[in-house]
Design a protein around this motif. Sequence first.
Motif, PDB file in Angstrom:
ATOM      1  N   ARG A  75      56.618  74.020  17.871  1.00 42.23           N
ATOM      2  CA  ARG A  75      55.336  73.346  18.036  1.00 42.23           C
ATOM      3  C   ARG A  75      54.275  74.349  18.476  1.00 42.23           C
ATOM      4  O   ARG A  75      54.594  75.438  18.960  1.00 42.23           O
ATOM      5  CB  ARG A  75      55.443  72.224  19.061  1.00 42.23           C
ATOM      6  N   GLY A  76      53.024  73.953  18.289  1.00 40.91           N
ATOM      7  CA  GLY A  76      51.907  74.788  18.720  1.00 40.91           C
ATOM      8  C   GLY A  76      50.688  73.922  18.990  1.00 40.91           C
ATOM      9  O   GLY A  76      50.679  72.715  18.701  1.00 40.91           O
ATOM     10  N   GLN A  77      49.640  74.537  19.532  1.00 38.92           N
ATOM     11  CA  GLN A  77      48.435  73.798  19.909  1.00 38.92           C
ATOM     12  C   GLN A  77      47.201  74.387  19.242  1.00 38.92           C
ATOM     13  O   GLN A  77      47.209  75.511  18.750  1.00 38.92           O
ATOM     14  CB  GLN A  77      48.230  73.809  21.430  1.00 38.92           C
ATOM     15  N   GLU A  78      46.151  73.592  19.307  1.00 40.84           N
ATOM     16  CA  GLU A  78      44.790  73.993  18.917  1.00 40.84           C
ATOM     17  C   GLU A  78      44.718  74.557  17.503  1.00 40.84           C
ATOM     18  O   GLU A  78      44.454  75.752  17.336  1.00 40.84           O
ATOM     19  CB  GLU A  78      44.226  74.982  19.943  1.00 40.84           C
ATOM     20  N   PRO A  79      44.837  73.754  16.468  1.00 39.83           N
ATOM     21  CA  PRO A  79      45.157  72.316  16.493  1.00 39.83           C
ATOM     22  C   PRO A  79      46.658  72.080  16.630  1.00 39.83           C
ATOM     23  O   PRO A  79      47.455  72.941  16.253  1.00 39.83           O
ATOM     24  CB  PRO A  79      44.652  71.828  15.136  1.00 39.83           C
ATOM     25  N   GLY A  80      47.033  70.945  17.184  1.00 36.54           N
ATOM     26  CA  GLY A  80      48.435  70.658  17.426  1.00 36.54           C
ATOM     27  C   GLY A  80      49.244  70.540  16.142  1.00 36.54           C
ATOM     28  O   GLY A  80      48.790  69.949  15.162  1.00 36.54           O
ATOM     29  N   TRP A  81      50.438  71.122  16.150  1.00 37.81           N
ATOM     30  CA  TRP A  81      51.341  71.030  14.997  1.00 37.81           C
ATOM     31  C   TRP A  81      52.780  71.016  15.484  1.00 37.81           C
ATOM     32  O   TRP A  81      53.075  71.436  16.601  1.00 37.81           O
ATOM     33  CB  TRP A  81      51.135  72.201  14.022  1.00 37.81           C
ATOM     34  N   ASP A  82      53.673  70.524  14.662  1.00 38.36           N
ATOM     35  CA  ASP A  82      55.100  70.588  14.970  1.00 38.36           C
ATOM     36  C   ASP A  82      55.881  70.751  13.670  1.00 38.36           C
ATOM     37  O   ASP A  82      55.430  70.355  12.595  1.00 38.36           O
ATOM     38  CB  ASP A  82      55.579  69.371  15.774  1.00 38.36           C
ATOM     39  N   LEU A  83      57.051  71.370  13.801  1.00 37.75           N
ATOM     40  CA  LEU A  83      57.893  71.701  12.651  1.00 37.75           C
ATOM     41  C   LEU A  83      59.332  71.351  12.975  1.00 37.75           C
ATOM     42  O   LEU A  83      59.798  71.596  14.086  1.00 37.75           O
ATOM     43  CB  LEU A  83      57.778  73.203  12.337  1.00 37.75           C
TER      44      LEU A  83
END
Length: 434
Positions: A232-240
């Motif tokens: 996952r990551g932020q700014e913009p939020g994402w998930d895998l």
Amino acid sequence: MTSARILFPAVLAGLLVGCGPAESPSSDASESEVPAETLVVRGEMFYLERIALPPDSVAIVELRAGNEGEGNLLGTMREELGTRQVPIAFELALETADLPDGGPFEFRGGIRSEPGPLRVTETLAVEQRTGEVDLGSLRLRPVPETAFGVPYRCGDDGVVFGTLGAGQHLVVGSEVFDLRPEISGSGARYVAVDGSPVEFWSKGDEAMVTLHGEVLDNCERLTEPELPFTARGQEPGWDLRIDEEAMVLRTQYGQQQLDFPRVPPQISAAGTRYEAEMEDHRLTVLVDRQACNDTMADISFPYRVRYTLDGDAQMGCGGDPRDVLGGGEWLIEEIGGEPVIAGTVPTIEFLHIEGDDRFAGRASCNRYMGGFRLTGEGLNLSPAASTLMACPDEAQALQERRLLELLGEVYGFGIDDADRLVLRTGTSTILARR
């Protein structure tokens, strides 16, 4: 543009019979001299960097029995390049009768320079047993960037041990060492051909690497992360999420979802790489086994993750944070900003026992234990219960009380630049080393 032809003619194919493959000097034999019952593999090798090859560079090509680059060597060729530069043409010919049954075979080429990197092509399947196979133009890449040999992580160092042609190579960063087998009572041991203090000793999924006389940190073989794998990551939020069947990417805080088929990964010193396509989208995911601190969640993950979707790159963290905390005992070095008292050895260890997350250790004089919980926001430790032995002096008793108090205030953790565990509280920290 100058190029070199590398030929392994059929008149030398008899040298292949016996214990192993043979190498041949280059030849200027024409294509008409190659008999019909021969497999001929040709093409050329190049790289994009605007760097000239050193004059002592050597081109190497090989054909192996199919086994993901680890099959028996069927034929190889070395060519000293002198002043020649890329593209380097090659032609490898083997008599069909000497090829084993089954297939496909695997081809790889490379250029070894001193000083300089070992550059290799990707491994390509050769389906034919006879006739001509034109592989076209094959790009060469430095070993750490491509799937070659067996990659390891030794602390912060990426290490690769691989075989190209009849030689073994150890690659650490930009340094390349030629190795030879050495008799060993256990595992597989290799030492530097030139007698320098360089050694590679593998034992299963672990290895001991000696570089210029110094032993590197514990070396573990790099493998694909355990599936299912999430990131996952932020700014913009994402998930895998990657599982056995698919790679599902959600971007823009979940507003866009793309389902890609899972593809076999490419594993190199740079990490595990996935490349997939679907309709009008192309996805590349690189998973690197290094601690990744998520400041938004105040926890650390075992993998750094970078994905590129249609040219747009994003960074994040992946894996299970328990893998960062677990794996053995941590020796506590600082408590609330103060170094531990000389002669005391406070510790902490994080355990997953029968579905329960527990922590335990030595406070200074007494042992303690408790439970922990990982959330989307951080790490929580339950109040620690301890034994009731008296400390030999007041200083150790104060240190022990301070440690137990701070453990009860922990809200997050990370890994600092010195690879130390940082347990964070509202007012201070606890620092520990593996």
